[in-house]
Design a protein around this motif. Sequence first.
Motif, PDB file in Angstrom:
ATOM      1  N   PHE A 105       0.823  -1.202   0.000  1.00 42.98           N
ATOM      2  CA  PHE A 105       0.000   0.000   0.000  1.00 42.98           C
ATOM      3  C   PHE A 105       0.861   1.257   0.000  1.00 42.98           C
ATOM      4  O   PHE A 105       0.609   2.192  -0.767  1.00 42.98           O
ATOM      5  CB  PHE A 105      -0.935   0.011   1.219  1.00 42.98           C
ATOM      6  N   ILE A 106       1.870   1.302   0.857  1.00 44.18           N
ATOM      7  CA  ILE A 106       2.700   2.505   0.956  1.00 44.18           C
ATOM      8  C   ILE A 106       3.467   2.746  -0.337  1.00 44.18           C
ATOM      9  O   ILE A 106       3.561   3.891  -0.802  1.00 44.18           O
ATOM     10  CB  ILE A 106       3.640   2.419   2.173  1.00 44.18           C
ATOM     11  N   SER A 107       3.990   1.686  -0.943  1.00 48.27           N
ATOM     12  CA  SER A 107       4.705   1.879  -2.211  1.00 48.27           C
ATOM     13  C   SER A 107       3.757   2.375  -3.298  1.00 48.27           C
ATOM     14  O   SER A 107       4.136   3.199  -4.134  1.00 48.27           O
ATOM     15  CB  SER A 107       5.402   0.590  -2.640  1.00 48.27           C
ATOM     16  N   ASN A 108       2.494   1.915  -3.268  1.00 45.39           N
ATOM     17  CA  ASN A 108       1.515   2.407  -4.223  1.00 45.39           C
ATOM     18  C   ASN A 108       1.170   3.867  -3.958  1.00 45.39           C
ATOM     19  O   ASN A 108       0.995   4.647  -4.895  1.00 45.39           O
ATOM     20  CB  ASN A 108       0.256   1.541  -4.183  1.00 45.39           C
ATOM     21  N   PHE A 109       1.064   4.249  -2.678  1.00 48.39           N
ATOM     22  CA  PHE A 109       0.809   5.657  -2.339  1.00 48.39           C
ATOM     23  C   PHE A 109       1.940   6.537  -2.855  1.00 48.39           C
ATOM     24  O   PHE A 109       1.702   7.599  -3.430  1.00 48.39           O
ATOM     25  CB  PHE A 109       0.673   5.841  -0.825  1.00 48.39           C
ATOM     26  N   ILE A 110       3.184   6.099  -2.648  1.00 45.67           N
ATOM     27  CA  ILE A 110       4.342   6.876  -3.099  1.00 45.67           C
ATOM     28  C   ILE A 110       4.355   6.976  -4.625  1.00 45.67           C
ATOM     29  O   ILE A 110       4.598   8.046  -5.190  1.00 45.67           O
ATOM     30  CB  ILE A 110       5.639   6.243  -2.562  1.00 45.67           C
ATOM     31  N   SER A 112       1.804   6.745  -6.668  1.00 45.37           N
ATOM     32  CA  SER A 112       0.709   7.621  -7.089  1.00 45.37           C
ATOM     33  C   SER A 112       1.085   9.092  -6.898  1.00 45.37           C
ATOM     34  O   SER A 112       0.754   9.935  -7.728  1.00 45.37           O
ATOM     35  CB  SER A 112      -0.552   7.312  -6.299  1.00 45.37           C
ATOM     36  N   ARG A 113       1.749   9.384  -5.809  1.00 43.80           N
ATOM     37  CA  ARG A 113       2.164  10.765  -5.529  1.00 43.80           C
ATOM     38  C   ARG A 113       3.189  11.235  -6.559  1.00 43.80           C
ATOM     39  O   ARG A 113       3.124  12.368  -7.016  1.00 43.80           O
ATOM     40  CB  ARG A 113       2.724  10.865  -4.108  1.00 43.80           C
ATOM     41  N   ARG A 114       4.119  10.367  -6.906  1.00 35.06           N
ATOM     42  CA  ARG A 114       5.126  10.720  -7.916  1.00 35.06           C
ATOM     43  C   ARG A 114       4.481  10.958  -9.271  1.00 35.06           C
ATOM     44  O   ARG A 114       4.869  11.875  -9.999  1.00 35.06           O
ATOM     45  CB  ARG A 114       6.161   9.613  -8.048  1.00 35.06           C
ATOM     46  N   ASN A 115       3.537  10.128  -9.654  1.00 28.58           N
ATOM     47  CA  ASN A 115       2.870  10.277 -10.943  1.00 28.58           C
ATOM     48  C   ASN A 115       1.951  11.497 -10.984  1.00 28.58           C
ATOM     49  O   ASN A 115       1.678  12.031 -12.051  1.00 28.58           O
ATOM     50  CB  ASN A 115       2.058   9.024 -11.286  1.00 28.58           C
ATOM     51  N   LYS A 116       1.477  11.919  -9.817  1.00 31.05           N
ATOM     52  CA  LYS A 116       0.614  13.087  -9.748  1.00 31.05           C
ATOM     53  C   LYS A 116       1.394  14.369 -10.014  1.00 31.05           C
ATOM     54  O   LYS A 116       0.890  15.280 -10.629  1.00 31.05           O
ATOM     55  CB  LYS A 116      -0.054  13.146  -8.371  1.00 31.05           C
ATOM     56  N   ASN A 117       2.636  14.427  -9.540  1.00 27.64           N
ATOM     57  CA  ASN A 117       3.454  15.633  -9.711  1.00 27.64           C
ATOM     58  C   ASN A 117       4.092  15.639 -11.022  1.00 27.64           C
ATOM     59  O   ASN A 117       4.451  15.544 -11.891  1.00 27.64           O
ATOM     60  CB  ASN A 117       4.508  15.742  -8.612  1.00 27.64           C
TER      61      ASN A 117
END
Length: 117
Positions: A105-110, A112-117
């Motif tokens: 989950f945490i790696s997916n959150f990270i 997703s955050r990278r792809n958002k920026n």
Amino acid sequence: MLLLSPKKSALLNSCVLIIIGFISFNYTKSTTALIPVFLGFGIFLCYVFYEKNNKIFAHICIALMFLAFLGLFMPLMKSIDRLDTYATLRISLMQLVTLYSIVCFISNFIESRRNKN
């Protein structure tokens, strides 16, 4: 590193908590052995309602996983003190699978955050 998607890791974690929790309950006849089962059902409900962009269920799921992971430390310490190998193995397995799911989950959150920026 081979990581499952958050949804698949939630299913894996819920199945492990539910199955091992029921086995533990049948072995010990202690109602506290059902606590991982209830957490597993909560994680399974999050799995059912989890959608790719549904942050609410993802956060509820990760909170339940942290609760399960931290809640299993005391039974693990007691099983080690009693030299109960079976209990130590089943609790350790539940903790390892829960930790793996948290990492997914945490790696997916990270990511997703990278792809958002």
